[in-house]
Motif scaffolding. Structure first.
Motif, PDB file in Angstrom:
ATOM      1  N   ILE A  15      16.971  34.910 -27.054  1.00 44.90           N
ATOM      2  CA  ILE A  15      18.160  34.100 -26.833  1.00 44.90           C
ATOM      3  C   ILE A  15      18.999  34.047 -28.106  1.00 44.90           C
ATOM      4  N   GLN A  16      18.334  33.869 -29.241  1.00 49.47           N
ATOM      5  CA  GLN A  16      19.053  33.857 -30.519  1.00 49.47           C
ATOM      6  C   GLN A  16      19.755  35.192 -30.765  1.00 49.47           C
ATOM      7  N   LEU A  26      27.440  24.238 -21.203  1.00 50.28           N
ATOM      8  CA  LEU A  26      27.891  24.664 -22.523  1.00 50.28           C
ATOM      9  C   LEU A  26      29.388  24.436 -22.697  1.00 50.28           C
ATOM     10  N   GLY A  27      30.178  24.790 -21.690  1.00 55.42           N
ATOM     11  CA  GLY A  27      31.614  24.555 -21.778  1.00 55.42           C
ATOM     12  C   GLY A  27      31.931  23.077 -21.919  1.00 55.42           C
ATOM     13  N   ALA A  65      16.905  25.702 -19.958  1.00 51.32           N
ATOM     14  CA  ALA A  65      18.290  25.249 -20.117  1.00 51.32           C
ATOM     15  C   ALA A  65      18.475  24.496 -21.429  1.00 51.32           C
ATOM     16  N   ARG A  66      17.524  23.649 -21.761  1.00 51.28           N
ATOM     17  CA  ARG A  66      17.612  22.893 -23.009  1.00 51.28           C
ATOM     18  C   ARG A  66      17.574  23.830 -24.216  1.00 51.28           C
ATOM     19  N   MET A  67      16.664  24.795 -24.195  1.00 53.25           N
ATOM     20  CA  MET A  67      16.541  25.712 -25.328  1.00 53.25           C
ATOM     21  C   MET A  67      17.777  26.598 -25.465  1.00 53.25           C
ATOM     22  N   GLU A  68      18.237  27.168 -24.349  1.00 55.32           N
ATOM     23  CA  GLU A  68      19.444  27.994 -24.377  1.00 55.32           C
ATOM     24  C   GLU A  68      20.628  27.230 -24.941  1.00 55.32           C
ATOM     25  N   SER A  69      20.826  26.021 -24.461  1.00 55.11           N
ATOM     26  CA  SER A  69      21.984  25.231 -24.869  1.00 55.11           C
ATOM     27  C   SER A  69      21.901  24.868 -26.347  1.00 55.11           C
TER      28      SER A  69
END
Length: 399
Positions: A118-119, A244-245, A350-354
């Motif tokens: 993801i990073q 995210l938006g 979702a938490r990690m991605e965000s």
């Protein structure tokens, strides 16, 4: 004389204005879904908690007489969501049977192992920002990141990912006709059937292959596996794209909160506050009371389509300064991902991605700002989620 039902969406009114009216209209709000279908939506923390009680409200469409007796027409666009035989529309033992298979494949260890990738995706997307003083953050960052993550997780090749995004937009849009939504659902189902065959022939290090391996003990049919893929892939990117938006808009509206997040590395708290105050989920898939019930003092007849609002975190009865974006807000008993057996499977992802997406963006461009007035941002018109259609920003100098 009773007040007219709030139409969702309301012609001539922005979707955000409609949802603001809903949030101010009471704890349980009667609404009218597209096609003139009456429903209720739970808004307060108290009301949502009651609607999330699986003993009182069920998920299966058989609990809704209007879906079976012709009251709701067969070509109703939202049938693509309400009638689908996937995990979110099941109850009890049937729901557990489906969920235990995906749980065996979608493990915490598999999710945690995604962090470096993801990073890497976040860095690559920012490296490839188009030249110029202004860019659309939705097209260049907040959409491609979750789409690539969830599609790579399930082994969907890069050149096939845009099809899934387009089908998803058609299915969840309230402007799609019933025929368009059903056609998109059928096309996506056909694609997932072919993907399953590919992974059976050539298993890989992906969640589709892991799902097939986990299913050897549970004997799910291909139709059930296809429904599961549809559910997890669609839910796995659509909500995060919009979250995210919404979070970026909130951080620029509250620059002191952005400054604190940057100075104190509070990005996990930023995500929790965005989930509370700027949730991308505005209308969950419908539930139906098993019998006549009273919720927050409001009578709801058995079988009435009932949604709950992601804006539950803005309930002034529960949270002080509920409309203020503040990363020090209390986030215990967060309901953004639901509660109970249907608690969102993808919440950790979702938490990690965000967290990674926001931290990386503002680390690279610490002065990034909106290029438009927040009041002029156009938002998606969808039944379940809301977020900016486009988000023009000025990145400023790179760090």
């Amino acid at each position: 004389m009773s007040e007219p039902l709030i139409q969702l969406p309301t012609p001539g009114e922005s979707i955000l204005e409609t949802h603001e009216r809903i949030l101010r209209a009471g704890e349980i709000v009667p609404i009218e879904l597209p096609g003139g279908v009456p429903a209720c939506i739970a808004v307060s923390h108290r009301a949502v908690s009651e609607v999330l009680d699986d003993k009182v409200f069920g998920k299966h469409p058989s609990l809704c007489p209007a879906l079976r007796d012709g009251t709701i027409p067969a070509d109703w666009p939202l049938r693509a969501l309400t009638d689908a035989e996937h995990m979110l529309n099941q109850d009890g033992a049937e729901h557990r049977r489906l969920r235990q298979t995906i749980n065996k494949a979608f493990t915490p260890a598999r999710v945690a192992a995604l962090e470096p990738r993801i990073q890497q995706i976040a860095d690559e997307l920012i490296d490839n920002f188009p030249a110029g003083d202004e860019i659309d953050l939705i097209a260049n960052y907040t959409t491609p990141l979750p789409v690539r993550v969830i599609c790579e997780l399930f082994g969907v090749p890069a050149d096939e990912q845009p099809k899934l995004k387009n089908w998803t937009l058609t299915i969840v849009s309230v402007t799609s006709t019933g025929e368009e939504a059903q056609a998109a659902m059928a096309a996506m189902g056909g694609y997932f059937a072919e993907l399953l065959q590919r992974k059976r022939a050539e298993p890989g290090d992906d969640l589709t292959s892991a799902l097939l391996a986990a299913n050897e003990e549970n004997e799910l049919t291909d139709e059930e596996l296809i429904s599961m893929l549809w559910l997890v892939i669609v839910a796995g990117h659509e909500t995060t794209v919009h979250l995210l938006g919404n979070a970026v808009v909130a951080l620029r509206e509250y620059p002191e909160q952005l400054a604190r997040a940057q100075a104190e590395n509070r990005w996990a708290d930023v995500v929790e506050e965005a989930l509370r105050c700027r949730s991308s989920v505005v209308g969950t898939l419908t539930r139906y009371p098993r019998t006549d019930v009273t919720v927050a003092g409001v009578h709801i007849a058995a079988g009435t389509p009932t949604l709950w609002h992601g804006g539950v975190g803005r309930d002034p009865l529960r949270y002080p300064d509920a409309d203020v974006f503040d990363i020090d807000h209390e986030h215990k008993d967060q309901l953004a991902f639901g509660r109970g057996p249907h608690f969102c499977l993808g919440a950790p992802l979702a938490r990690m991605e965000s967290r990674i997406a926001l931290a990386t963006l503002f680390a690279r461009y610490p002065e990034l700002d909106l290029a438009v007035d927040p009041k002029d941002i156009e938002y998606t018109v969808q039944i379940s989620t809301v977020g900016p259609v486009a988000l023009p920003v000025r990145p400023g100098p790179a760090a």
